[in-house]
Design an enzyme around this catalytic site. Structure first.
Site, PDB file in Angstrom:
ATOM      1  N   LYS A  44       5.716  -3.765  -1.229  1.00 56.92           N
ATOM      2  CA  LYS A  44       5.546  -5.054  -1.760  1.00 56.92           C
ATOM      3  C   LYS A  44       6.717  -6.038  -1.756  1.00 56.92           C
ATOM      4  CE  LYS A  44       1.975  -4.365  -5.219  1.00 56.92           C
ATOM      5  NZ  LYS A  44       1.253  -3.218  -4.577  1.00 56.92           N
TER       6      LYS A  44
ATOM      7  N   THR B  57       2.358  -3.068   6.243  1.00 59.05           N
ATOM      8  CA  THR B  57       2.996  -2.541   5.333  1.00 59.05           C
ATOM      9  C   THR B  57       2.445  -2.426   4.006  1.00 59.05           C
ATOM     10  OG1 THR B  57       5.107  -2.407   4.370  1.00 59.05           O
ATOM     11  CG2 THR B  57       4.222  -4.373   4.667  1.00 59.05           C
TER      12      THR B  57
ATOM     13  N   GLY C 235      14.399  -1.059  -3.059  1.00 61.13           N
ATOM     14  CA  GLY C 235      14.894   0.112  -2.249  1.00 61.13           C
ATOM     15  C   GLY C 235      16.391   0.176  -2.644  1.00 61.13           C
TER      16      GLY C 235
ATOM     17  N   ASP D 293       9.889  -1.233  10.455  1.00 62.79           N
ATOM     18  CA  ASP D 293      10.546  -0.036   9.987  1.00 62.79           C
ATOM     19  C   ASP D 293      11.924  -0.066   9.814  1.00 62.79           C
ATOM     20  OD1 ASP D 293       9.551   2.619   9.335  1.00 62.79           O
ATOM     21  OD2 ASP D 293      11.299   3.390  10.754  1.00 62.79           O
TER      22      ASP D 293
ATOM     23  N   HIS E 122      19.144  -7.287   7.862  1.00 64.57           N
ATOM     24  CA  HIS E 122      18.967  -6.725   8.740  1.00 64.57           C
ATOM     25  C   HIS E 122      17.265  -7.418   9.309  1.00 64.57           C
ATOM     26  CE1 HIS E 122      17.686  -4.883   5.158  1.00 64.57           C
ATOM     27  NE2 HIS E 122      16.750  -3.949   5.758  1.00 64.57           N
TER      28      HIS E 122
HETATM   29  P1  ITT Z   1       5.910   0.838   4.933  1.00 63.14           P
HETATM   30  O1  ITT Z   1       5.910   2.066   6.211  1.00 63.14           O
HETATM   31  O2  ITT Z   1       4.416   0.735   4.204  1.00 63.14           O
HETATM   32  O3  ITT Z   1       6.289  -0.467   5.711  1.00 63.14           O
HETATM   33  P2  ITT Z   1       7.918   1.873   3.661  1.00 63.14           P
HETATM   34  O4  ITT Z   1       8.798   1.559   2.378  1.00 63.14           O
HETATM   35  O5  ITT Z   1       7.475   3.533   3.678  1.00 63.14           O
HETATM   36  O6  ITT Z   1       6.770   0.786   3.806  1.00 63.14           O
HETATM   37  P3  ITT Z   1       9.762   2.403   5.717  1.00 63.14           P
HETATM   38  O7  ITT Z   1       9.197   3.668   6.235  1.00 63.14           O
HETATM   39  O8  ITT Z   1      10.214   1.435   6.724  1.00 63.14           O
HETATM   40  O9  ITT Z   1       8.843   1.514   4.764  1.00 63.14           O
HETATM   41  O10 ITT Z   1      11.163   3.031   4.967  1.00 63.14           O
HETATM   42  C1  ITT Z   1      12.102   1.866   4.555  1.00 63.14           C
HETATM   43  C2  ITT Z   1      12.837   2.426   3.365  1.00 63.14           C
HETATM   44  O11 ITT Z   1      14.248   1.755   3.499  1.00 63.14           O
HETATM   45  C3  ITT Z   1      12.264   1.470   2.204  1.00 63.14           C
HETATM   46  O12 ITT Z   1      11.348   2.255   1.424  1.00 63.14           O
HETATM   47  C4  ITT Z   1      13.499   1.339   1.402  1.00 63.14           C
HETATM   48  O13 ITT Z   1      13.815   2.432   0.437  1.00 63.14           O
HETATM   49  C5  ITT Z   1      14.506   1.159   2.436  1.00 63.14           C
HETATM   50  N1  ITT Z   1      14.841  -0.121   2.758  1.00 63.14           N
HETATM   51  C6  ITT Z   1      14.491  -0.717   4.103  1.00 63.14           C
HETATM   52  N2  ITT Z   1      14.843  -2.096   3.920  1.00 63.14           N
HETATM   53  C7  ITT Z   1      15.503  -2.180   2.805  1.00 63.14           C
HETATM   54  C8  ITT Z   1      15.845  -3.375   2.317  1.00 63.14           C
HETATM   55  O14 ITT Z   1      15.769  -4.565   2.685  1.00 63.14           O
HETATM   56  N3  ITT Z   1      16.537  -3.224   0.928  1.00 63.14           N
HETATM   57  C9  ITT Z   1      16.562  -2.109   0.587  1.00 63.14           C
HETATM   58  N4  ITT Z   1      15.844  -0.896   0.894  1.00 63.14           N
HETATM   59  C10 ITT Z   1      15.409  -0.996   1.905  1.00 63.14           C
END
Ligand code: ITT
Length: 215
Positions: free
Chosen positions: A14, A11, A155, A73, A182
């Site tokens: 951060k 990933t 996020g 994901d 989760h």
């Molecule tokens: P990687 O693909 O590099 O792992 P990403 O941020 O693009 O990073 P995802 O495609 O899995 O990751 O997108 C997940 C998004 O969902 C993430 O950017 C957050 O906006 C949100 N998200 C996931 N888990 C979260 C959490 O625990 N708390 C808050 N937002 C979360």
């Protein structure tokens, strides 16, 4: 750690990296992340499900780097928005939008909506360079708040209100969030069967060729 197995966290997020590292800290694995390697191509996250994207990220990273890789994901699904942003959570407000903008977009779309139910979902895929993979998944249910609350996490944490603790995820410490989230629950499943995961990883590690000089 003796006999530790290398594991790359696939990933660039951060917030995720920090939560995953904390959750795996007692395991006999030598954790690396993408920043420990030179530039590698981006994986296109065009799958229609969290499973598909998690597997894509983990298997691509494992294949290209030659080490086992763990990918997450995840995303937020809001009932009144027909499950959006779902697999599009990362780029819901545009490719380079900040977390605040993503939260603001959801709050705007939720204005006047009575049903505030939402869930964070997470799929963890652990893949080896041959492409074989193990999958774990979990979800955490909560409500969309009417305004951002708290400044921890990342996020959508500030707008995800978790009724059992009467706080938003961004008002919890990382430890508190990891107990109920989760991602925390999915990684707990990994932890609970980690002895078996280790055996599986060792069986699938690439054989190190021994080069012997010909006389
Ligand atoms: P990687 O693909 O590099 O792992 P990403 O941020 O693009 O990073 P995802 O495609 O899995 O990751 O997108 C997940 C998004 O969902 C993430 O950017 C957050 O906006 C949100 N998200 C996931 N888990 C979260 C959490 O625990 N708390 C808050 N937002 C979360």
């Amino acid at each position: 750690m003796k006999n530790a197995i290398p594991l790359v966290i696939a990933t660039r997020n951060k917030g995720k990296t920090s939560e995953i590292k904390a959750l795996l800290k007692d395991f006999p694995v030598e954790i690396r992340n993408l920043d420990d390697f030179g530039p590698i191509p981006e994986v296109e996250e065009d799958g229609e499900s969290f499973d598909e994207n998690a597997y894509k990220k983990a298997s691509f990273t494992a294949r290209i780097l030659g080490y086992p890789a763990l990918a997450d994901d995840s995303g937020l699904s809001v009932e009144a928005l027909d499950g959006a942003p779902g697999v599009h959570s990362a780029r819901y407000a545009g490719k380079s939008a900040a977390d605040e903008q993503k939260c603001a977009k959801i709050l705007e779309e939720m204005q006047g909506k009575f049903n505030r139910k939402a869930a964070f979902e997470c799929v963890i895929s652990i893949a080896v360079p041959t492409g074989a993979a193990l999958t774990y998944q979990a979800r955490c249910e909560g409500l969309i708040s009417d305004k951002p609350l708290g400044s921890n996490g990342f996020g959508y944490d500030p707008i995800f209100y978790y009724p059992p603790l009467k706080k938003s995820f961004a008002e919890l410490t990382q430890e508190e969030k990891n107990q109920v989230s989760h991602r925390g629950k999915a990684l707990k499943e990994v932890r609970d069967e980690f002895e078996k995961v280790l055996i599986w990883l060792r069986q699938h590690l690439p054989v190190q060729e021994k080069f012997v000089c010909a006389k």
